[in-house]
Design an enzyme around this catalytic site. Structure first.
Site, PDB file in Angstrom:
ATOM      1  N   LYS A 202       8.519  -5.385   3.976  1.00  0.00           N
ATOM      2  CA  LYS A 202       7.990  -4.029   3.814  1.00  0.00           C
ATOM      3  C   LYS A 202       7.731  -3.432   5.191  1.00  0.00           C
ATOM      4  O   LYS A 202       6.916  -3.945   5.961  1.00  0.00           O
ATOM      5  CB  LYS A 202       6.714  -4.039   2.984  1.00  0.00           C
ATOM      6  CG  LYS A 202       6.105  -2.646   2.832  1.00  0.00           C
ATOM      7  CD  LYS A 202       5.009  -2.605   1.811  1.00  0.00           C
ATOM      8  CE  LYS A 202       4.426  -1.200   1.718  1.00  0.00           C
ATOM      9  NZ  LYS A 202       3.371  -1.104   0.713  1.00  0.00           N
ATOM     10  N   LYS A 256      11.876  -2.907   1.418  1.00  0.00           N
ATOM     11  CA  LYS A 256      11.316  -1.579   1.185  1.00  0.00           C
ATOM     12  C   LYS A 256      11.079  -0.874   2.505  1.00  0.00           C
ATOM     13  O   LYS A 256      10.479  -1.500   3.384  1.00  0.00           O
ATOM     14  CB  LYS A 256       9.991  -1.747   0.437  1.00  0.00           C
ATOM     15  CG  LYS A 256       9.245  -0.471   0.151  1.00  0.00           C
ATOM     16  CD  LYS A 256       7.947  -0.791  -0.519  1.00  0.00           C
ATOM     17  CE  LYS A 256       7.186   0.506  -0.724  1.00  0.00           C
ATOM     18  NZ  LYS A 256       5.812   0.283  -1.021  1.00  0.00           N
TER      19      LYS A 256
HETATM   20  C1  PBG Z   1       0.751   0.635  -1.224  1.00  0.00           C
HETATM   21  C2  PBG Z   1       2.140   0.992  -1.641  1.00  0.00           C
HETATM   22  C3  PBG Z   1       2.897   1.998  -1.039  1.00  0.00           C
HETATM   23  C4  PBG Z   1       4.073   2.105  -1.772  1.00  0.00           C
HETATM   24  C5  PBG Z   1       4.025   1.155  -2.787  1.00  0.00           C
HETATM   25  N1  PBG Z   1       2.811   0.467  -2.684  1.00  0.00           N
HETATM   26  C6  PBG Z   1       2.577   2.890   0.108  1.00  0.00           C
HETATM   27  C7  PBG Z   1       2.089   2.324   1.363  1.00  0.00           C
HETATM   28  O1  PBG Z   1       2.321   1.167   1.714  1.00  0.00           O
HETATM   29  O2  PBG Z   1       1.443   3.096   2.066  1.00  0.00           O
HETATM   30  C8  PBG Z   1       5.154   3.103  -1.474  1.00  0.00           C
HETATM   31  C9  PBG Z   1       6.068   3.494  -2.587  1.00  0.00           C
HETATM   32  C10 PBG Z   1       6.841   4.738  -2.358  1.00  0.00           C
HETATM   33  O3  PBG Z   1       6.798   5.378  -1.299  1.00  0.00           O
HETATM   34  O4  PBG Z   1       7.552   5.135  -3.304  1.00  0.00           O
HETATM   35  N2  PBG Z   1       0.314  -0.619  -1.270  1.00  0.00           N
END
Ligand code: PBG
Length: 332
Positions: A202, A256
């Site tokens: 991520k 991601k």
């Molecule tokens: C937070 C989380 C995020 C997303 C999924 N879980 C945002 C972040 O890490 O700030 C992003 C998903 C998206 O942008 O569609 N734990």
């Protein structure tokens, strides 16, 4: 691999592109509704929905409407739905206690879906950000996002979700050691069959912007997530994170964001041969919606092409806000 290719004109690749039938015969990848996990936003209330301005076409849904969405997904052949709670400022505290409350919005929604549509898999998000006063995925002490105390809280959050009936836990927090801690706790508490789809690779991405609007976190977040999410410049770091999470007991892994990181998807699939997912995140969705609403690109064709590219890059599946729309097209 050595491929023998005859020289032109013995080799005319266009022969196999001449008709739709020939193209179908040599197509290397297929897309199906079974490839999708559909992320949905849950809000409190009954029979209500709220538009998300930065994600045109996506609404936050009350629990009864989420159950309806689960029925719809199941009918379309989508195997899983992933829940994200929209929390008000009142739910957000420094100790994040709402995160492991058995009656928080996510846990209520899990029970409602498993009751009404037992044959759809329910995935959750594990991170403290919906319940944290400062919008971070972990506890904040001074200006540090602390690791080990956060992992203890994530374990409580995960156990509450498993208890409510979640099938797939999605730790998205990027703390160190969380997969091992979650796996140990799940085994100890009789949840040995609950699966973990780790947000392993991520990245610290600006493509999450619209999501933070959707869950009400944009105003709340103090600073950035660069001390725990991966630097977008780093490929080897991402591969190490995936290896570590598999070693700690993740059943599936995720990359991601999605499209800008297809190189990482391909490499994870080739190297680890584990079920590999990509998350086509909110900013990717918003860009396609914005361009097509302006008439600059063909919505359906760009949507389907973007999803097919994940398959070509080796992904077993895709978390995408397009899931129901794309499934409808695939089902004819
Ligand atoms: C937070 C989380 C995020 C997303 C999924 N879980 C945002 C972040 O890490 O700030 C992003 C998903 C998206 O942008 O569609 N734990």
């Amino acid at each position: 691999m050595t491929t023998l290719i005859a020289p032109f004109p013995a080799n005319r690749p266009r022969r196999l592109r001449r008709t739709p039938e020939l193209r179908a015969l040599v197509r290397e990848n297929v897309l199906s509704p079974a490839d999708f996990i559909w992320p949905v936003f849950v809000q409190s209330g009954t029979d209500c929905a709220t538009q998300i301005p930065s994600m045109p076409g996506v609404e936050r849904l009350s629990v009864d409407r989420v159950v309806r969405a689960a029925h719809e997904a199941h009918a379309l052949g989508i195997p899983a739905i992933c829940l994200f709670p929209y929390t008000s400022m009142d739910d957000r505290t420094e100790d994040c206690a709402m995160a492991w409350d058995k009656d928080n919005l996510t846990n209520i929604a899990i029970r409602a879906i498993k009751d009404a549509v037992p044959d759809i898999a329910v995935m959750t998000d594990i991170a403290l950000d919906p319940y944290n006063i400062n919008g971070h995925d972990g506890f904040v002490e001074g200006d540090v996002i602390v690791n080990d105390r956060t992992v203890e809280a994530l374990v409580k959050m995960a156990l509450a979700q498993a208890e409510a009936g979640a099938d797939i836990l999605g730790p998205s927090d990027m703390m160190d050691g969380r997969i091992g801690a979650l796996r140990t706790a799940l085994e100890a508490e009789g949840h040995q069959d609950v699966t973990i789809l780790s947000y392993a690779a991520k990245f610290a991405s600006a493509f999450y912007g619209p999501f933070r609007d959707a869950v009400g976190a944009s105003g709340a977040l103090k600073g950035d997530k660069n001390t725990y999410q991966i630097d977008p410049a780093n490929r080897e770091t991402a591969l190490r994170a995936v290896a570590r999470d598999i070693g700690e007991g993740a059943d599936m892994v995720m990359v991601k964001p999605g499209l800008p990181y297809l190189d990482v998807c391909r490499e994870v699939r080739d190297r680890f041969e584990v079920p590999t997912y990509a998350y086509q995140v909110s900013g990717e969705y918003a860009m396609i919606q914005a361009a097509s609403q302006n008439g600059w690109v063909d919505h359906d064709r760009v949507m389907m092409e973007s999803l097919m590219c994940f398959k070509r890059a080796g992904c077993h599946g895709i978390l995408t806000y397009f899931a129901p729309q794309a499934a409808r097209i695939l089902n004819g």
